[in-house]
Design a protein around this motif. Sequence first.
Motif, PDB file in Angstrom:
ATOM      1  N   LEU A  86      -8.213  -2.737   7.214  1.00 37.96           N
ATOM      2  CA  LEU A  86      -7.224  -3.727   7.629  1.00 37.96           C
ATOM      3  C   LEU A  86      -7.777  -4.714   8.644  1.00 37.96           C
ATOM      4  CD1 LEU A  86      -4.148  -1.350   8.062  1.00 37.96           C
ATOM      5  CD2 LEU A  86      -4.745  -2.742   6.075  1.00 37.96           C
ATOM      6  N   THR A 127       1.410  -7.597   4.522  1.00 38.66           N
ATOM      7  CA  THR A 127       1.198  -6.279   3.943  1.00 38.66           C
ATOM      8  C   THR A 127       2.329  -5.325   4.312  1.00 38.66           C
ATOM      9  OG1 THR A 127      -1.207  -6.526   4.017  1.00 38.66           O
ATOM     10  CG2 THR A 127      -0.359  -4.291   3.865  1.00 38.66           C
ATOM     11  N   LEU A 134      -3.038   4.378  -2.806  1.00 40.10           N
ATOM     12  CA  LEU A 134      -4.215   4.804  -2.078  1.00 40.10           C
ATOM     13  C   LEU A 134      -4.585   6.241  -2.446  1.00 40.10           C
ATOM     14  CD1 LEU A 134      -3.326   3.340   1.448  1.00 40.10           C
ATOM     15  CD2 LEU A 134      -4.567   2.242  -0.434  1.00 40.10           C
ATOM     16  N   LEU A 151       0.847  -1.187   0.000  1.00 38.14           N
ATOM     17  CA  LEU A 151       0.000   0.000   0.000  1.00 38.14           C
ATOM     18  C   LEU A 151       0.886   1.241   0.000  1.00 38.14           C
ATOM     19  CD1 LEU A 151      -2.509  -1.110   2.805  1.00 38.14           C
ATOM     20  CD2 LEU A 151      -2.644  -1.567   0.342  1.00 38.14           C
ATOM     21  N   THR A 172       0.688   5.492   0.272  1.00 42.25           N
ATOM     22  CA  THR A 172      -0.146   6.670   0.488  1.00 42.25           C
ATOM     23  C   THR A 172       0.309   7.815  -0.420  1.00 42.25           C
ATOM     24  OG1 THR A 172       1.259   7.545   2.256  1.00 42.25           O
ATOM     25  CG2 THR A 172      -0.515   6.024   2.890  1.00 42.25           C
ATOM     26  N   VAL A 183       4.361   4.793   4.028  1.00 40.27           N
ATOM     27  CA  VAL A 183       3.639   5.914   4.621  1.00 40.27           C
ATOM     28  C   VAL A 183       4.634   6.973   5.091  1.00 40.27           C
ATOM     29  CG1 VAL A 183       1.781   4.361   5.383  1.00 40.27           C
ATOM     30  CG2 VAL A 183       3.655   4.918   6.951  1.00 40.27           C
ATOM     31  N   ALA A 233       3.111  -1.245   4.036  1.00 40.77           N
ATOM     32  CA  ALA A 233       2.532   0.058   3.761  1.00 40.77           C
ATOM     33  C   ALA A 233       3.646   1.102   3.730  1.00 40.77           C
ATOM     34  CB  ALA A 233       1.496   0.427   4.817  1.00 40.77           C
ATOM     35  N   ARG A 272       4.861  -0.904   8.405  1.00 36.38           N
ATOM     36  CA  ARG A 272       4.818   0.446   7.846  1.00 36.38           C
ATOM     37  C   ARG A 272       6.235   0.954   7.657  1.00 36.38           C
ATOM     38  NH1 ARG A 272       0.448  -0.238  11.202  1.00 36.38           N
ATOM     39  NH2 ARG A 272      -1.518   0.800  10.618  1.00 36.38           N
ATOM     40  N   ARG A 274      -4.773   7.665   4.988  1.00 39.06           N
ATOM     41  CA  ARG A 274      -5.158   6.754   6.061  1.00 39.06           C
ATOM     42  C   ARG A 274      -5.167   5.312   5.549  1.00 39.06           C
ATOM     43  NH1 ARG A 274     -10.501   8.030   9.021  1.00 39.06           N
ATOM     44  NH2 ARG A 274      -9.587   6.402  10.354  1.00 39.06           N
ATOM     45  N   LEU A 275      -4.740   4.405   6.419  1.00 38.72           N
ATOM     46  CA  LEU A 275      -4.812   2.979   6.100  1.00 38.72           C
ATOM     47  C   LEU A 275      -6.116   2.446   6.674  1.00 38.72           C
ATOM     48  CD1 LEU A 275      -1.170   1.792   6.929  1.00 38.72           C
ATOM     49  CD2 LEU A 275      -2.083   2.622   4.756  1.00 38.72           C
ATOM     50  N   THR A 276      -6.998   2.007   5.814  1.00 40.02           N
ATOM     51  CA  THR A 276      -8.296   1.515   6.257  1.00 40.02           C
ATOM     52  C   THR A 276      -8.524   0.111   5.717  1.00 40.02           C
ATOM     53  OG1 THR A 276      -9.408   2.482   4.325  1.00 40.02           O
ATOM     54  CG2 THR A 276      -9.245   3.852   6.315  1.00 40.02           C
TER      55      THR A 276
END
Length: 377
Positions: free
Chosen positions: A72, A87, A64, A36, A38, A91, A89, A137, A68-70
């Motif tokens: 999950l 995963t 994204l 992911l 951002t 960020v 991310a 992250r 925000r990470l949603t």
Amino acid sequence: MVLDDATRDPVTAEPAKAGPADAPLDPRLWRPRRVLVTPAALDHAQGRAMLARAEALGLPVERLTSNRLTGLRDEDPRRAYREAKATLAIVVAPPSKLRLQPIPPSADWRFDLAEGCPAHCQYCYLAGSLSGPPVTRAYANLDAILGNLPAYLGQGGVTSAQAGRVEEGTTFEASCYTDPLGIEHLTGSLSAAITHFGGWDAAVQLRFTTKFAAVEPLLALPHRGRTRARFSLNARPAARYEGGTASLDARLQALGAMARAGYPVGLTVAPIIAVPDWPDAYGGLLREVAEALSDVSNPDLTVELITHRFTPASKDVLQGWYPGSDLPMREDERSRKLTKFGSVKYVYPRDLMRTMRETITAAVARELPFARILYWT
């Protein structure tokens, strides 16, 4: 992931199938099933570089539309855990990450290149430290993170203040909430930090601990002896609780390679577990470390000795993550202690703790006479 023959499956905690005894060592790299990114991360050169690394590896990338990470969480906590652990991310670290916290007894200060870890250790201390699904992250604002460090020079309470360690300078721990080597092929952040410290004209030291072994990208970096690479190793009977990590043999080889490349190195024996015949088990580990460093002239080796402990909250999380684990976490076999924050933790009883400390520190002196023990906890 590559697991020791004695290691359990990282998700089910059932015994893993053994491979051929003569299988070559292979520090296989983590390949997240989901990446992911951002929008804010792509405002930073490091964020764009991490995205390029993921795409070059052919990993599935989701750009994204929000920072925000949603999405999950899942009604099934086991499914949420599995998906989060697969995963990555990319960020931006929040402003709170630039307000450094002391991290005794390891170092003066901790700073974070990332948060979360791809390994599946059944005793994972992050289980009681991080909230929400354990997504890894990686922080894109690396320039700000590194540029923030000079404000803390000489301000710490460990190596900056202790006569026995003052020669280390101001120390910065980069592996409190992550294993930076385990994700280095995806981030490049550890290499950047090592190079940054190598070029920093000050009495400083970068410290990181790892359970992984892919050190090749680090060997030729201009570290100038300002990074201590510490390898978290456990006795073979306890290594079966370390799913998804590099094998013990691979980590021992990596320790030797880093020492031969001129790095100060470290042995982090953690967590020390009272497995059957633990004196022989941990003595054997120390002999293996000595063998791994046998061709290194005057190795600069430190030793950190950390016994197993758990909190009620971390036990609940870990038993949810690894319902098949037989890791001993019975409160009636431990001593109840209060932390400096007033929370409860369970440690080994005083007599056993004293015996373990005397036995293992004596084994360090016998097997690794050139090593310096930093602490026992």
